[in-house]
Design a protein around this motif. Structure first.
Motif, PDB file in Angstrom:
ATOM      1  N   SER A  48       7.528 -10.268  -2.964  1.00  0.00           N
ATOM      2  CA  SER A  48       6.788  -9.051  -3.293  1.00  0.00           C
ATOM      3  C   SER A  48       5.643  -9.373  -4.251  1.00  0.00           C
ATOM      4  N   LEU A  49       4.450  -8.824  -3.974  1.00  0.00           N
ATOM      5  CA  LEU A  49       3.314  -9.037  -4.861  1.00  0.00           C
ATOM      6  C   LEU A  49       3.542  -8.400  -6.225  1.00  0.00           C
ATOM      7  N   LEU A  50       4.310  -7.325  -6.263  1.00  0.00           N
ATOM      8  CA  LEU A  50       4.623  -6.708  -7.555  1.00  0.00           C
ATOM      9  C   LEU A  50       5.512  -7.629  -8.384  1.00  0.00           C
ATOM     10  N   MET A  51       6.428  -8.316  -7.740  1.00  0.00           N
ATOM     11  CA  MET A  51       7.242  -9.298  -8.466  1.00  0.00           C
ATOM     12  C   MET A  51       6.383 -10.453  -8.953  1.00  0.00           C
ATOM     13  N   GLU A  89       5.429  11.404   8.926  1.00  0.00           N
ATOM     14  CA  GLU A  89       6.498  10.398   8.923  1.00  0.00           C
ATOM     15  C   GLU A  89       5.835   9.046   8.704  1.00  0.00           C
ATOM     16  N   ALA A  90       6.037   8.446   7.552  1.00  0.00           N
ATOM     17  CA  ALA A  90       5.405   7.176   7.202  1.00  0.00           C
ATOM     18  C   ALA A  90       6.442   6.060   7.212  1.00  0.00           C
ATOM     19  N   VAL A  91       6.089   4.936   7.819  1.00  0.00           N
ATOM     20  CA  VAL A  91       6.969   3.772   7.899  1.00  0.00           C
ATOM     21  C   VAL A  91       6.280   2.601   7.211  1.00  0.00           C
ATOM     22  N   ALA A  92       6.926   2.039   6.199  1.00  0.00           N
ATOM     23  CA  ALA A  92       6.362   0.924   5.434  1.00  0.00           C
ATOM     24  C   ALA A  92       6.904  -0.388   5.979  1.00  0.00           C
ATOM     25  N   PRO A  96     -14.056   7.317  -2.831  1.00  0.00           N
ATOM     26  CA  PRO A  96     -15.499   7.531  -2.683  1.00  0.00           C
ATOM     27  C   PRO A  96     -16.338   6.356  -3.181  1.00  0.00           C
ATOM     28  N   GLY A  97     -15.824   5.586  -4.118  1.00  0.00           N
ATOM     29  CA  GLY A  97     -16.552   4.416  -4.601  1.00  0.00           C
ATOM     30  C   GLY A  97     -16.387   3.193  -3.723  1.00  0.00           C
ATOM     31  N   GLY A  98     -15.473   3.267  -2.758  1.00  0.00           N
ATOM     32  CA  GLY A  98     -15.262   2.161  -1.841  1.00  0.00           C
ATOM     33  C   GLY A  98     -14.275   1.118  -2.311  1.00  0.00           C
ATOM     34  N   SER A  99     -13.777   1.230  -3.550  1.00  0.00           N
ATOM     35  CA  SER A  99     -12.835   0.243  -4.067  1.00  0.00           C
ATOM     36  C   SER A  99     -11.430   0.819  -4.115  1.00  0.00           C
ATOM     37  N   PHE A 100     -10.447   0.000  -3.745  1.00  0.00           N
ATOM     38  CA  PHE A 100      -9.059   0.411  -3.792  1.00  0.00           C
ATOM     39  C   PHE A 100      -8.574   0.269  -5.225  1.00  0.00           C
ATOM     40  N   THR A 101      -8.278   1.386  -5.858  1.00  0.00           N
ATOM     41  CA  THR A 101      -7.837   1.373  -7.250  1.00  0.00           C
ATOM     42  C   THR A 101      -6.506   2.101  -7.381  1.00  0.00           C
ATOM     43  N   ILE A 102      -5.745   1.722  -8.384  1.00  0.00           N
ATOM     44  CA  ILE A 102      -4.449   2.354  -8.686  1.00  0.00           C
ATOM     45  C   ILE A 102      -4.463   2.806 -10.145  1.00  0.00           C
ATOM     46  N   PRO A 103      -4.110   4.061 -10.422  1.00  0.00           N
ATOM     47  CA  PRO A 103      -3.778   5.115  -9.454  1.00  0.00           C
ATOM     48  C   PRO A 103      -5.014   5.753  -8.869  1.00  0.00           C
ATOM     49  N   ILE A 104      -4.835   6.539  -7.796  1.00  0.00           N
ATOM     50  CA  ILE A 104      -5.929   7.252  -7.176  1.00  0.00           C
ATOM     51  C   ILE A 104      -6.285   8.466  -8.032  1.00  0.00           C
ATOM     52  N   ARG A 105      -7.546   8.679  -8.239  1.00  0.00           N
ATOM     53  CA  ARG A 105      -7.988   9.834  -9.027  1.00  0.00           C
ATOM     54  C   ARG A 105      -8.122  11.055  -8.133  1.00  0.00           C
ATOM     55  N   PHE A 137       0.836  -1.201   0.000  1.00  0.00           N
ATOM     56  CA  PHE A 137       0.000   0.000   0.000  1.00  0.00           C
ATOM     57  C   PHE A 137       0.873   1.253   0.000  1.00  0.00           C
ATOM     58  N   SER A 138       1.956   1.220   0.749  1.00  0.00           N
ATOM     59  CA  SER A 138       2.861   2.367   0.800  1.00  0.00           C
ATOM     60  C   SER A 138       3.468   2.642  -0.572  1.00  0.00           C
ATOM     61  N   GLN A 139       3.893   1.580  -1.257  1.00  0.00           N
ATOM     62  CA  GLN A 139       4.517   1.750  -2.563  1.00  0.00           C
ATOM     63  C   GLN A 139       3.531   2.253  -3.617  1.00  0.00           C
ATOM     64  N   LEU A 140       2.295   1.798  -3.548  1.00  0.00           N
ATOM     65  CA  LEU A 140       1.329   2.108  -4.589  1.00  0.00           C
ATOM     66  C   LEU A 140       0.561   3.402  -4.353  1.00  0.00           C
ATOM     67  N   ALA A 141       0.336   3.762  -3.085  1.00  0.00           N
ATOM     68  CA  ALA A 141      -0.617   4.844  -2.833  1.00  0.00           C
ATOM     69  C   ALA A 141      -0.207   5.871  -1.800  1.00  0.00           C
TER      70      ALA A 141
END
Length: 294
Positions: A216-219, A123-126, A285-294, A101-105
């Protein structure tokens, strides 16, 4: 009970000694020692065993620290908020969030939040481990499907789904549906020998035969796009690849995955925490996690 004495006890306990507490707070060792002694006298119990070179909390001291540390942190923030004005979020906001989540959003979210609240320093820690918000001094945590018996409170700000997917070149199994189909699979460290993947309300089950173990899920996403096999992945990170035909969905697995923003208490919520929770919920606002964020 003297609130200042309790505050000084917490200070000494957290720093492991009067000297360290004195250097951290600027208060004299004598003052700290006297206030802790006054607290012990008022309670009628010994809270600290004072050795020649070390300091240890008694069982009563450990219990008092554990039960009062969180509420005192809230009171201190409430006092600061009352001084500064409840309507103005300010100060350092420490966020713990999963790595993906940190990497994507989270970078975009943090930047947008600061545009609205410039007096907050983030200060964000992933990390994928479950941090202790009180002990590690975090204000909020982003968590996936948090435990229902958690002492934390918060709000679900988005949902995701797990999709069993593979490249078009990987043949979807067909035939007898009474037993799992063996398929080449790309798996993560959570995979255990004997696991099966079910989709389509349990009507379609595969038996993963791991060909790659990736952390990694991206891998994992990139590996199955290259034709390595099938994998179970969040829809949020493969949605665009499904739309383009780079990946094919074999089915959706189970219930929705919930993303929550959590904090320690609904009471005495600091302005910065309250603002961040509200801000997170407005990002989807739609309730779904999407990438990228609008």
């Amino acid at each position: 009970m003297d609130f200042n004495a309790l505050e000084d006890f917490q200070l000494v306990a957290s720093h492991g000694g009067f000297g360290k507490a004195s250097r951290a707070s600027g208060r004299s060792k004598a003052t700290l020692s006297r206030r802790v002694a006054d607290l012990e006298e008022a309670l009628g119990i010994r809270l600290i065993e004072r050795g020649a070179r070390s300091l240890e909390l008694t069982e009563a001291g450990q219990l008092l620290r554990a039960r009062t540390e969180g509420p005192m942190h809230e009171v201190a923030e409430a006092v600061a908020a009352a001084r500064d004005g409840l309507a103005t979020p300010r100060g350092r906001l420490r966020i713990a969030a999963p790595i993906l989540f940190s990497q994507l959003a989270l970078g975009r979210i943090a930047a947008r939040f600061l545009l609205s609240y410039p007096e907050v320093q983030i200060e964000a820690v992933a990390e994928d481990r479950l941090v202790n918000l009180v002990d590690e001094h975090f204000d909020v945590a982003i968590r996936i499907n948090p435990s229902k018996d958690s002492t934390l409170v918060g709000r679900c700000f988005a949902k995701d789904r797990l999709v069993l997917a593979a490249a078009p070149s990987v043949q979807m199994p067909k035939g007898n549906r009474d037993k799992p189909f063996p398929v080449p699979a790309v798996v993560t460290p959570s995979y255990r020998d004997g696991d099966v993947w079910s989709v389509r309300n349990g009507q379609f089950t595969v038996e993963p035969r791991p060909v790659l173990h990736l952390s990694s899920l991206l891998m994992v996403r990139d590996a199955i796009a290259a034709g390595a096999g099938a994998a179970m992945l969040p829809q949020s990170i493969i949605g665009s690849m499904l739309e383009k035909g780079e990946l094919v969905s074999w089915g959706i697995a189970g219930d929705e995955v919930e993303l929550w923003v959590l904090h320690t208490s609904r009471r005495l919520q600091s302005p910065k925490v309250r603002a961040f929770v509200e801000f997170m919920c407005k990002q989807y606002p739609g309730g779904s996690f999407t990438i990228p964020i609008r």
